[in-house]
Motif scaffolding. Structure first.
Motif, PDB file in Angstrom:
ATOM      1  N   GLY A 191       0.817  -1.210   0.000  1.00  0.00           N
ATOM      2  CA  GLY A 191       0.000   0.000   0.000  1.00  0.00           C
ATOM      3  C   GLY A 191       0.848   1.257   0.000  1.00  0.00           C
ATOM      4  N   ILE A 192       1.901   1.275   0.808  1.00  0.00           N
ATOM      5  CA  ILE A 192       2.790   2.445   0.838  1.00  0.00           C
ATOM      6  C   ILE A 192       3.439   2.646  -0.528  1.00  0.00           C
ATOM      7  N   ALA A 193       3.889   1.563  -1.133  1.00  0.00           N
ATOM      8  CA  ALA A 193       4.509   1.675  -2.455  1.00  0.00           C
ATOM      9  C   ALA A 193       3.526   2.260  -3.472  1.00  0.00           C
ATOM     10  N   ALA A 194       2.290   1.799  -3.436  1.00  0.00           N
ATOM     11  CA  ALA A 194       1.283   2.306  -4.371  1.00  0.00           C
ATOM     12  C   ALA A 194       0.982   3.774  -4.109  1.00  0.00           C
ATOM     13  N   ALA A 195       0.879   4.158  -2.834  1.00  0.00           N
ATOM     14  CA  ALA A 195       0.620   5.562  -2.503  1.00  0.00           C
ATOM     15  C   ALA A 195       1.751   6.455  -3.000  1.00  0.00           C
ATOM     16  N   ARG A 196       2.984   6.031  -2.783  1.00  0.00           N
ATOM     17  CA  ARG A 196       4.121   6.832  -3.236  1.00  0.00           C
ATOM     18  C   ARG A 196       4.178   6.897  -4.761  1.00  0.00           C
ATOM     19  N   ASP A 197       3.925   5.789  -5.425  1.00  0.00           N
ATOM     20  CA  ASP A 197       3.980   5.761  -6.890  1.00  0.00           C
ATOM     21  C   ASP A 197       2.918   6.648  -7.519  1.00  0.00           C
TER      22      ASP A 197
END
Length: 262
Positions: A92-98
């Motif tokens: 989820g963090i990776a998707a939010a940052r991307d």
């Protein structure tokens, strides 16, 4: 979605800003994806709905990136931190940052578990917009007591805003500090109030570019709603629905009349 900027006419008047963001949340139906603990899921969803937002709650790792992409903000809560949630949080963090989505970290009970503390520090290294915690959680993360200088130093060193909630709520970006003196003692006797309040912080962070002001406005909303609910509640059982009703009916006039900010 157009974010309110810090130079707007309401940016320096916290009750007015909180009322403005509530109005926008209700009209724009901001969606928050909440990776939260199993105990808090229902109340988190109900608080977001009462405030005018839209919750989603899946913790399935194969779904979380897609739910995060279609949301306006992400909440990461470390309660009931099982293997599935650990994987979901990282994705989820990776998707939010991307995808340029603001995300907020709630490091629940990091003082109780070395592995959870290590995981929380790993999450912090990925630049949450806001960290919402209590004094015990901050003490574990920072390895020092939660006084104003320590809060400011930690916020500066991690490039985040800290919203430390307690008898007095302290919100700082490392330079400014906002103190909020609202809230009712019954809030400590209902599970998930703090966790759900962090979801509102995430929603406001999607609407307002200044993370300090977004966090402080959301904390003010939950504190004033707590005051209103506590005035008539006879105990924790009646407090919870009264709190949701208070959030649902809250407006700028009530926030200005009852908000205690310094």
């Amino acid at each position: 979605m157009t974010r309110t900027t810090a130079s707007g006419p309401d940016a320096h008047d916290l009750p007015a800003l909180a009322g403005l963001l509530l109005d926008r949340l209700r009209s724009e139906r901001i969606r928050v994806h909440a990776i939260t603990n199993s105990v808090a899921q229902a109340f988190t969803a109900n608080l977001l709905l009462a405030a005018g937002g839209i919750p989603s709650l899946t913790v399935a790792p194969n779904e979380v990136p897609f739910f995060t992409q279609r949301s306006d903000a992400l909440l990461v809560n470390l309660g009931t931190l099982d293997g599935e949630r650990r994987e979901a949080i990282s994705l989820g963090i990776a998707a939010a940052r991307d995808h340029g989505k603001p995300w907020v970290l709630d490091p629940v009970f990091v003082e109780a578990s070395p592995s959870r503390l290590e995981f929380a520090r790993s999450c912090l290294s990925r630049a949450p917009r806001i960290l919402r915690c209590n004094a015990g959680e901050f003490r574990a993360l920072a390895e020092c007591d939660a006084g104003p200088p320590a809060l400011q130093a930690f916020a500066r060193s991690h490039g985040t805003v800290i919203a430390l909630t307690g008898e007095i709520d302290w919100i700082t970006d490392g330079a400014r500090i906002v103190r909020i003196h609202n809230g009712h003692s019954l809030m400590a006797h209902v599970t998930a109030i703090g966790c759900a309040g962090t979801a509102l912080i995430a929603a406001f962070s999607a609407l307002h570019d200044n993370a300090l002001e977004a966090a402080a406005a959301a904390v003010l909303v939950t504190g004033v709603a707590g005051d209103i609910a506590g005035a008539d509640a006879k105990g924790p059982g009646s407090f919870q629905p009264a709190f949701l009703d208070a959030v649902f009916n809250l407006d700028t006039a009530s926030l200005a009349a009852q908000g205690r900010v310094s």
